[in-house]
Write an enzyme that holds these catalytic residues in place. Structure first.
Site, PDB file in Angstrom:
ATOM      1  N   ASP A   1      -4.864  42.127 -48.619  1.00  0.00           N
ATOM      2  CA  ASP A   1      -3.223  42.002 -48.523  1.00  0.00           C
ATOM      3  C   ASP A   1      -2.806  41.619 -47.171  1.00  0.00           C
ATOM      4  OD1 ASP A   1      -0.381  43.212 -48.783  1.00  0.00           O
ATOM      5  OD2 ASP A   1      -1.094  43.710 -50.757  1.00  0.00           O
TER       6      ASP A   1
ATOM      7  N   ASP B   1      -4.247  36.505 -46.039  1.00  0.00           N
ATOM      8  CA  ASP B   1      -3.118  35.709 -46.776  1.00  0.00           C
ATOM      9  C   ASP B   1      -3.659  34.420 -47.638  1.00  0.00           C
ATOM     10  OD1 ASP B   1      -0.853  34.245 -47.091  1.00  0.00           O
ATOM     11  OD2 ASP B   1      -0.650  33.523 -45.272  1.00  0.00           O
ATOM     12  N   VAL B   2      -3.356  34.961 -49.069  1.00  0.00           N
ATOM     13  CA  VAL B   2      -3.945  34.205 -50.006  1.00  0.00           C
ATOM     14  C   VAL B   2      -3.471  32.780 -50.172  1.00  0.00           C
ATOM     15  CG1 VAL B   2      -4.297  36.088 -51.530  1.00  0.00           C
ATOM     16  CG2 VAL B   2      -2.035  34.726 -51.881  1.00  0.00           C
TER      17      VAL B   2
ATOM     18  N   TYR C   1       8.490  30.478 -61.825  1.00  0.00           N
ATOM     19  CA  TYR C   1       7.653  31.384 -61.940  1.00  0.00           C
ATOM     20  C   TYR C   1       6.796  31.298 -63.315  1.00  0.00           C
ATOM     21  CZ  TYR C   1       5.838  36.339 -62.597  1.00  0.00           C
ATOM     22  OH  TYR C   1       5.101  37.424 -62.756  1.00  0.00           O
TER      23      TYR C   1
ATOM     24  N   LYS D   1       2.811  30.905 -63.889  1.00  0.00           N
ATOM     25  CA  LYS D   1       1.700  31.962 -64.534  1.00  0.00           C
ATOM     26  C   LYS D   1       1.277  31.285 -65.805  1.00  0.00           C
ATOM     27  CE  LYS D   1       2.251  35.459 -62.069  1.00  0.00           C
ATOM     28  NZ  LYS D   1       1.023  35.980 -61.488  1.00  0.00           N
TER      29      LYS D   1
ATOM     30  N   VAL E   1       7.127  45.269 -64.745  1.00  0.00           N
ATOM     31  CA  VAL E   1       6.370  46.494 -64.498  1.00  0.00           C
ATOM     32  C   VAL E   1       7.354  47.000 -63.370  1.00  0.00           C
ATOM     33  CG1 VAL E   1       4.301  47.372 -63.689  1.00  0.00           C
ATOM     34  CG2 VAL E   1       4.290  45.123 -64.997  1.00  0.00           C
TER      35      VAL E   1
ATOM     36  N   THR F   1       7.770  48.271 -60.606  1.00  0.00           N
ATOM     37  CA  THR F   1       7.023  48.308 -59.115  1.00  0.00           C
ATOM     38  C   THR F   1       8.189  48.216 -57.893  1.00  0.00           C
ATOM     39  OG1 THR F   1       7.036  45.983 -59.033  1.00  0.00           O
ATOM     40  CG2 THR F   1       4.951  47.005 -60.060  1.00  0.00           C
TER      41      THR F   1
END
Length: 266
Positions: free
Chosen positions: A38, A60-61, A152, A156, A185, A187
């Site tokens: 993360d 960092d992805v 988005y 996905k 969700v 979060t």
């Protein structure tokens, strides 16, 4: 269930909060050794922000070099990799007309290419495992149109296709690949979006009320689905999308459920 993953190792991206942290905790509770990759896995002094026994690894992805280094570090500290949970992702707003291409590139760079980067780096380790499994974080938006979220939803949708393609590519190597498709969700990420609305309380009620079951999905419910998919009970499950959506894809309520007989209520 508490020891079903004993002896296995897992890497969870985006594991410092929300769904990722709930998943990492549940994997650990079921016996796995877990590392959380993360941007916020370490504090300013280099100390892990995730609770023990979880291992925090900065990564960092959206950066190739960072991903390669982080996956290698996680594999070394864990002693290998059996499980990869590709959870890291970001939200993007806008229609195809209102969203600039820079925003599309940013969202795809994290939500899609980020998974590709991490999977590429993890595959050499997964190939050495007898229990290799990958779970990608998809979304209800991959299969249901959501307003003002073209970028988005598109990202996905790509994750959904990526999952089935990876499952086909790596089945002969003994690597199972699946995804989960949650509805919204509850979060910190979603709470921040709601809090930015003119009337946060009304916004939260509207988002919750849109669900057939009348509430948001919990991070733990998504984590439970992920733990099932990576566990021994799902040994013949690959290339699937597991909904955790309160009935959003399969249930249409034609009337207020409070008006139905008690035995018929959800």
């Amino acid at each position: 269930m508490s020891g079903e993953l004993t002896g296995l190792t897992a890497l969870v991206t985006g594991g410092a909060s929300g769904i990722g942290l709930a998943t990492a905790r549940m994997l650990a509770a079921r016996g796995a050794a877990v590392a959380c990759l993360d941007l916020n896995a370490l504090d300013a002094d280099g100390r892990p922000t995730v609770p023990e026994p979880l291992i925090g690894v900065y990564g960092d992805v959206a950066d190739d070099t960072s991903v390669d280094a982080a996956v290698a570090e996680a594999a070394e500290r864990l002693g290998g990799l059996d499980i990869l949970v590709n959870n890291a992702g970001i939200l993007g707003r806008g229609t195809v007309e209102s969203g600039g291409l820079d925003e599309w590139k940013r969202v795809f760079d994290v939500n899609v290419f980020g998974m590709v980067r991490v999977a590429r780096a993890a595959l050499p380790y997964l190939r050495r495992s007898e229990h290799a499994s990958v779970v990608n974080m998809c979304s209800l938006g991959a299969t249901v149109g959501l307003p003002n979220a073209a970028v988005y939803c598109s990202s996905k949708g790509a994750v959904l296709a990526l999952t089935t393609a990876m499952a086909a590519d790596h089945l002969h190597e003994g690597i199972r690949v699946n995804c989960v498709t949650p509805a919204p969700v509850d979060t910190p990420w979603v709470r921040r979006l709601v809090d930015a609305a003119p009337d946060p309380q009304a916004a939260f009620a509207a988002v919750s009320g849109r669900q057939p079951n009348g509430r948001l999905v919990t991070p733990e419910e998504v984590a439970t689905a992920i733990c099932y998919l990576v566990g021994p009970a799902a040994g013949s499950t690959t290339g699937v999308s597991l909904p955790v959506d309160g009935g959003s894809r399969g249930v249409l309520l034609s009337m207020d459920p409070r008006l139905l007989p008690a035995r018929s209520r959800l």
